[in-house]
Design a protein around this motif. Structure first.
Motif, PDB file in Angstrom:
ATOM      1  N   VAL A 245      62.380 -10.899 -26.457  1.00 27.14           N
ATOM      2  CA  VAL A 245      61.368  -9.865 -26.690  1.00 27.14           C
ATOM      3  C   VAL A 245      60.162 -10.157 -25.807  1.00 27.14           C
ATOM      4  CG1 VAL A 245      59.833  -8.777 -28.369  1.00 27.14           C
ATOM      5  CG2 VAL A 245      62.113  -9.552 -29.080  1.00 27.14           C
ATOM      6  N   PHE A 246      59.740  -9.177 -25.035  1.00 25.30           N
ATOM      7  CA  PHE A 246      58.550  -9.315 -24.191  1.00 25.30           C
ATOM      8  C   PHE A 246      57.336  -8.722 -24.904  1.00 25.30           C
ATOM      9  CE2 PHE A 246      61.995  -9.585 -21.184  1.00 25.30           C
ATOM     10  CZ  PHE A 246      61.541 -10.433 -20.184  1.00 25.30           C
ATOM     11  N   LYS A 247      56.194  -9.311 -24.658  1.00 25.50           N
ATOM     12  CA  LYS A 247      54.962  -8.736 -25.219  1.00 25.50           C
ATOM     13  C   LYS A 247      54.571  -7.468 -24.471  1.00 25.50           C
ATOM     14  CE  LYS A 247      50.093  -9.649 -26.163  1.00 25.50           C
ATOM     15  NZ  LYS A 247      48.956 -10.596 -26.009  1.00 25.50           N
ATOM     16  N   ASP A 248      54.662  -7.515 -23.126  1.00 26.69           N
ATOM     17  CA  ASP A 248      54.212  -6.368 -22.331  1.00 26.69           C
ATOM     18  C   ASP A 248      54.931  -6.354 -20.981  1.00 26.69           C
ATOM     19  OD1 ASP A 248      52.858  -4.206 -21.353  1.00 26.69           O
ATOM     20  OD2 ASP A 248      50.991  -5.270 -20.932  1.00 26.69           O
ATOM     21  N   LEU A 249      56.212  -6.048 -20.989  1.00 29.52           N
ATOM     22  CA  LEU A 249      56.999  -5.995 -19.749  1.00 29.52           C
ATOM     23  C   LEU A 249      56.703  -4.687 -19.028  1.00 29.52           C
ATOM     24  CD1 LEU A 249      59.192  -7.287 -17.951  1.00 29.52           C
ATOM     25  CD2 LEU A 249      60.883  -6.007 -19.276  1.00 29.52           C
ATOM     26  N   ALA A 250      56.066  -4.780 -17.859  1.00 28.59           N
ATOM     27  CA  ALA A 250      55.695  -3.580 -17.110  1.00 28.59           C
ATOM     28  C   ALA A 250      56.527  -3.401 -15.851  1.00 28.59           C
ATOM     29  CB  ALA A 250      54.211  -3.621 -16.742  1.00 28.59           C
ATOM     30  N   MET A 251      57.262  -4.461 -15.451  1.00 31.43           N
ATOM     31  CA  MET A 251      58.074  -4.334 -14.244  1.00 31.43           C
ATOM     32  C   MET A 251      59.336  -5.183 -14.340  1.00 31.43           C
ATOM     33  SD  MET A 251      57.266  -5.048 -10.262  1.00 31.43           S
ATOM     34  CE  MET A 251      58.522  -4.559  -9.055  1.00 31.43           C
ATOM     35  N   ALA A 252      60.471  -4.597 -13.927  1.00 35.22           N
ATOM     36  CA  ALA A 252      61.751  -5.303 -13.921  1.00 35.22           C
ATOM     37  C   ALA A 252      62.331  -5.247 -12.512  1.00 35.22           C
ATOM     38  CB  ALA A 252      62.711  -4.674 -14.915  1.00 35.22           C
ATOM     39  N   VAL A 253      62.826  -6.385 -12.050  1.00 35.92           N
ATOM     40  CA  VAL A 253      63.472  -6.477 -10.737  1.00 35.92           C
ATOM     41  C   VAL A 253      64.924  -6.889 -10.965  1.00 35.92           C
ATOM     42  CG1 VAL A 253      63.490  -7.613  -8.484  1.00 35.92           C
ATOM     43  CG2 VAL A 253      61.312  -7.152  -9.639  1.00 35.92           C
TER      44      VAL A 253
ATOM     45  N   ARG B  78      65.610  -2.691 -18.654  1.00 33.10           N
ATOM     46  CA  ARG B  78      64.522  -1.713 -18.613  1.00 33.10           C
ATOM     47  C   ARG B  78      63.977  -1.437 -20.010  1.00 33.10           C
ATOM     48  NH1 ARG B  78      67.062   3.223 -16.389  1.00 33.10           N
ATOM     49  NH2 ARG B  78      67.325   3.852 -18.550  1.00 33.10           N
ATOM     50  N   GLN B  79      64.897  -1.377 -20.979  1.00 33.63           N
ATOM     51  CA  GLN B  79      64.488  -1.054 -22.353  1.00 33.63           C
ATOM     52  C   GLN B  79      63.668  -2.157 -23.004  1.00 33.63           C
ATOM     53  OE1 GLN B  79      68.276  -0.164 -24.110  1.00 33.63           O
ATOM     54  NE2 GLN B  79      68.453   1.820 -23.060  1.00 33.63           N
ATOM     55  N   LYS B  80      63.712  -3.368 -22.427  1.00 37.80           N
ATOM     56  CA  LYS B  80      62.900  -4.457 -22.974  1.00 37.80           C
ATOM     57  C   LYS B  80      61.407  -4.145 -22.889  1.00 37.80           C
ATOM     58  CE  LYS B  80      66.163  -7.430 -24.030  1.00 37.80           C
ATOM     59  NZ  LYS B  80      66.391  -7.864 -25.424  1.00 37.80           N
ATOM     60  N   GLY B  81      61.044  -3.232 -21.998  1.00 37.59           N
ATOM     61  CA  GLY B  81      59.625  -2.908 -21.845  1.00 37.59           C
ATOM     62  C   GLY B  81      59.230  -1.554 -22.390  1.00 37.59           C
ATOM     63  N   GLN B  82      60.176  -0.837 -23.013  1.00 41.84           N
ATOM     64  CA  GLN B  82      59.863   0.481 -23.567  1.00 41.84           C
ATOM     65  C   GLN B  82      59.268   0.312 -24.954  1.00 41.84           C
ATOM     66  OE1 GLN B  82      63.698   2.413 -23.050  1.00 41.84           O
ATOM     67  NE2 GLN B  82      62.948   3.531 -21.273  1.00 41.84           N
TER      68      GLN B  82
ATOM     69  N   PRO C 235      58.906   0.597 -18.241  1.00 43.33           N
ATOM     70  CA  PRO C 235      58.591  -0.314 -17.127  1.00 43.33           C
ATOM     71  C   PRO C 235      59.036   0.246 -15.778  1.00 43.33           C
ATOM     72  CG  PRO C 235      60.455  -1.143 -18.372  1.00 43.33           C
ATOM     73  CD  PRO C 235      59.920   0.020 -19.146  1.00 43.33           C
ATOM     74  N   HIS C 236      58.366  -0.216 -14.755  1.00 37.32           N
ATOM     75  CA  HIS C 236      58.779   0.103 -13.388  1.00 37.32           C
ATOM     76  C   HIS C 236      60.043  -0.690 -13.079  1.00 37.32           C
ATOM     77  CE1 HIS C 236      55.032   2.226 -12.461  1.00 37.32           C
ATOM     78  NE2 HIS C 236      54.386   1.245 -13.096  1.00 37.32           N
ATOM     79  N   LEU C 237      60.943  -0.103 -12.279  1.00 34.64           N
ATOM     80  CA  LEU C 237      62.212  -0.755 -11.963  1.00 34.64           C
ATOM     81  C   LEU C 237      62.394  -0.836 -10.457  1.00 34.64           C
ATOM     82  CD1 LEU C 237      64.946  -1.916 -12.978  1.00 34.64           C
ATOM     83  CD2 LEU C 237      65.862   0.406 -12.818  1.00 34.64           C
ATOM     84  N   LEU C 238      62.627  -2.054  -9.980  1.00 35.08           N
ATOM     85  CA  LEU C 238      62.903  -2.286  -8.563  1.00 35.08           C
ATOM     86  C   LEU C 238      64.252  -2.980  -8.452  1.00 35.08           C
ATOM     87  CD1 LEU C 238      61.763  -2.305  -5.608  1.00 35.08           C
ATOM     88  CD2 LEU C 238      60.914  -4.610  -6.098  1.00 35.08           C
ATOM     89  N   VAL C 239      65.183  -2.391  -7.709  1.00 36.73           N
ATOM     90  CA  VAL C 239      66.499  -3.001  -7.523  1.00 36.73           C
ATOM     91  C   VAL C 239      66.671  -3.350  -6.052  1.00 36.73           C
ATOM     92  CG1 VAL C 239      67.542  -1.835  -9.495  1.00 36.73           C
ATOM     93  CG2 VAL C 239      67.657  -0.769  -7.259  1.00 36.73           C
ATOM     94  N   MET C 240      67.443  -4.408  -5.811  1.00 40.55           N
ATOM     95  CA  MET C 240      67.624  -4.880  -4.435  1.00 40.55           C
ATOM     96  C   MET C 240      69.108  -5.053  -4.138  1.00 40.55           C
ATOM     97  SD  MET C 240      64.576  -7.716  -4.058  1.00 40.55           S
ATOM     98  CE  MET C 240      65.361  -8.946  -5.087  1.00 40.55           C
TER      99      MET C 240
END
Length: 804
Positions: A494-502, A518-522, A528-533
């Motif tokens: 559980v995250f307190k405030d996940l705003a970005m996921a890579v 992604r849902q960990k930050g909803q 949350p913002h999502l960046l994939v590589m």
């Protein structure tokens, strides 16, 4: 009940009473099949011919079943087939070879809903019992729908109907002839040879079949038959050897037309499969509703769905086949694009936190780096920062070649997120990759001005008190950045405030796994913002087609100072020289990879296998060196241990399959030796090459090819000539087709059966049509669009994708 049916029914009941030992008639039911064909041919007209042949095939198959336990259910099915009788159809006489008719895109009235029976198991189809169903399952056929959309792999063109006196040696031809004489004999080797002398008024010729003695009961003197095959020659006379044949009738199936050829598996015959699919298509295709919008079909002159299925399976003409192919390919591409557009539309319906990123803060991070960003890295970072400042959630892909510096851009984004008061997470597919990213981030953040972000590593090997401490730190916000494997998406995290996921190597994760992070930050308000590589280059021509739901940043420059990998193609006879070179590199303190195309030796494929090659190299070639073996059949923890040992320098040579294609970073490795290089795609070879040359030492890639074909040499020469992954990806697409870019390589994408990614004009046409349609009805809520919406959802759901 006709005399022939009554007679056979009595025989079958006697067979059941005798314990299913195939002794109810002399010679067994296989021999009786010829009598049945003759008797039933008298009792029924031509419309029943397919049913008569089905019964005959079941009789022949019955005799080959291993014992009474297997024969009992087969006999019950045969009795049921007899009781059901032929379809109630009439066919005008006299029969004649079919004449191809043009197919027009006229749209007959179609049902408004899809029939429920499409999802029924294939055992509801006549002639398919449990045994056949299990064989068909090996081909991916489980339901009636699967059979309808099981397309031919190719076609035999037997439409060229010719008189015997105009045949030419070597051509594929069809002859309609009368059987003058027929009989069987045994060859010296014990094979049964069946010969028929055919005549059509212009000439005579022989047709020969091997090991099919039952043909003596089916092809008799005086019968008119249609024969299709390649014209051969024996003792100066034209002949057919093992041709396709069938009695002359109105609707030819195996001869006299474009004959579909389907993929098969052991226990399934080509004629049986063709007959099954013909019955299925004839019954179900006219009952399918049309899901494409009428305006789209009219604008593009598309054939109806039912007609397309009829023509793709059993084309009346080459023109009809081409129309069907285009319709079905357009359909796939159109539905594919609508799915991407719905994903993008759904994603942009959420709200993200607008992170307050100051230009000074960004500049300080860039200046703190121990190197200067390339122009491509700076462009990608600017695009990412603009996304972070937006109220729309970022949904961006960074595509860059191996070693182009994608991780630095992700690190900057995470550092800026933490500076704005929120948390970030980075997920990678393996523990080795996670450890590499963790070390890289710590190194990059060391020189950051201000407080250094706190980073944790979470993977399956982190247990006990350490894991609980990480859980607590993520929950209370004392840990700023989490780098981990699938362990990040466990319910207990559980995250307190996940705003970005890579997400790194995004194609290695399923859509649901990406969504879980992604849902960990909803939190009900923000997403949350999502960046994939990805380091798997996709040709620029395909980026809009495949990634229309994402914003794409391309890093197409390499950092200065990175040494190019010297690539050479070598012949098998030069392998010993290669081993000598490899040993000299190891004596200098370096390491090497040896890649094999197979895990274990195969009787069917002549290629080196990792297991056998490892044993040979370890005992014969390099007995004094430390070798490790790595392949995909190992358990995850075993693979991690083997890779970890190599990364730590505990092994000199890693013998592996393609499992090392992506992810492992060993700066000390300087040689990549690839066995059977012609068996890999160009993009795959480029990925292998990217495993070396990651340090300060000169590195080498040696391509060993067992094939001397011009095509193989051309492909390998392309790898030798350029280090541009995007250029190689485009050439790979041109040479090998779409297989490298779709399917399992791209998790969550529907598989395209008819549409080719090389057909850019069709893809662009379908994408533009989808865009116009979607702009008018993005929710697909119009009354006439319900079937299309269901089709889009079904296709993407089967692929493990997500269309909300």
């Amino acid at each position: 009940m006709t005399a022939s049916v009554e007679k056979l029914t009595k025989i079958l009941r006697l067979e059941a009473e005798n314990g299913h030992r195939d002794r109810a008639v002399v010679g067994g039911l296989e021999r009786f099949s010829g009598t049945w064909l003759q008797d039933a041919g008298v009792d029924f007209d031509a419309s029943a011919q397919a049913w008569i042949e089905d019964v005959a095939e079941c009789l022949q198959a019955y005799s080959h079943l291993p014992g009474p336990d297997e024969r009992a259910p087969a006999l019950e099915a045969l009795l049921a087939l007899l009781a059901h009788g032929p379809a109630d159809e009439t066919v005008p006489a006299p029969p004649a070879p079919p004449q191809p008719q043009p197919v027009r895109p006229a749209q007959p009235a179609r049902p408004a809903e899809e029939p429920a029976g499409l999802e029924a198991p294939i055992t509801v189809l006549r002639g398919v019992g449990q045994r056949q169903a299990s064989r068909m399952a090996r081909l991916g056929l489980h339901t009636v729908r699967d059979v309808l959309f099981f397309f031919p792999s190719r076609y035999d063109d037997f439409s060229g109907l010719k008189p015997i006196n105009r045949l030419e040696y070597g051509e594929e031809a069809t002859v309609v002839a009368k059987v003058w004489d027929a009989g069987t004999r045994r060859t010296r080797s014990g094979k049964v040879l069946f010969k028929a002398v055919l005549a059509d008024g212009t000439g005579m010729m022989e047709a020969t079949w091997f090991n099919q003695p039952y043909l003596a009961e089916q092809i008799k003197a005086g019968v008119q038959i249609v024969v299709s095959g390649k014209v051969d020659e024996y003792l100066g006379r034209f002949c057919f050897v093992s041709p396709e044949w069938e009695p002359l009738r109105k609707d030819l199936l195996h001869t006299g037309r474009l004959v579909p050829v389907y993929p098969l598996t052991e226990g399934l015959g080509a004629r049986w499969m063709r007959q099954l699919i013909k019955r299925t298509v004839d019954h179900w295709a006219p009952r399918l509703p049309e899901h494409l919008p009428a305006a789209v079909m009219e604008a593009h002159g598309l054939l109806g769905l039912g007609d397309s299925l009829q023509q793709i399976h059993f084309p009346d003409s080459p023109e009809g086949l081409e129309q069907a192919r285009y319709r079905l390919a357009f359909d796939e591409a159109f539905v594919f694009q609508l799915g991407l557009m719905r994903q993008r539309h759904y994603w942009r319906s959420f709200t993200a936190r607008q992170l307050p990123i100051e230009s000074d803060m960004l500049q300080q991070f860039v200046l703190s780096l121990p190197f200067q960003l390339t122009g491509a890295q700076q462009r990608a970072l600017d695009e990412v920062v603009n996304d972070l400042r937006s109220a729309y959630p970022m949904n961006r892909l960074i595509q860059g070649d191996v070693g182009s510096g994608k991780t630095v851009v992700a690190a900057a984004a995470m550092a800026l997120t933490v500076a704005a008061g929120a948390q970030a997470a980075m997920m990678a597919p393996t523990e080795i990759l996670v450890e590499q990213h963790y070390a890289t981030l710590r190194r990059l953040f060391e020189s950051l001005p201000g407080p250094t972000p706190t980073i944790c590593l979470l993977s399956g090997s982190v247990t006990g008190a350490e894991r609980e401490a990480i859980y607590a730190g993520l929950a209370d916000g004392s840990i700023d950045i989490a780098v981990g494997t699938h362990a990040l998406i466990q319910e207990s995290v559980v995250f307190k405030d996940l705003a970005m996921a890579v997400i790194d190597e995004q194609h290695r994760f399923g859509v649901r796994q990406r969504a879980a992070l992604r849902q960990k930050g909803q939190d009900g308000v923000y997403t949350p913002h999502l960046l994939v590589m990805t380091a798997t280059p996709i040709p620029r021509s395909l980026q809009l087609t495949m990634w229309g739901h994402l914003d794409v940043s391309v890093i197409d420059e390499m950092p200065p100072g990175r040494q190019p990998v010297t690539t050479r193609c070598i012949l098998p006879r030069e392998r010993e020289r290669a081993y000598t070179f490899l040993r000299t590199q190891i004596e200098k303190g370096h390491q090497a990879f040896i890649i094999c195309p197979l895990v274990e030796e195969s009787d069917k494929i002549e290629a080196r296998s990792a297991v056998e090659e490892y044993e040979r190299l370890r005992s014969v070639v390099f007995p004094d060196l430390k070798l490790e073996l790595l392949h995909g059949r190992m358990k995850s923890d075993e693979k991690e241990a083997k890779m970890g040992a190599f990364v730590r320098g505990e092994a000199d040579i890693l013998v592996a399959t393609s499992v090392v294609e992506v992810g492992i970073d060993v700066p000390n490795a300087t040689v990549m030796l690839i066995e059977g290089a012609e068996r890999f795609g160009l993009s795959q070879l480029h990925q292998f090459r990217g495993r070396v040359g990651r340090g300060e030492h000169a590195s080498y890639c040696l391509l060993v090819s067992e094939s001397l074909s011009p095509e193989a040499q051309e492909r390998l020469a392309a790898v030798e000539a350029t280090s541009d992954g995007f250029e190689l990806a485009q050439k790979d697409l041109d040479i090998r087709g779409p297989g490298e870019f779709m399917g399992t390589r791209q998790s969550g994408y529907p598989m395209l059966k008819m549409a080719s990614l090389a057909d850019l004009r069709l893809l662009e046409t379908a994408r533009e049509a989808a865009r116009r349609f979607f702009d008018q009805d993005p929710e697909m809520s119009a009354p006439g669009d319900a079937l299309l919406a269901a089709r889009v959802a079904q296709v993407w759901d089967e692929a493990g994708g997500e269309v909300s």
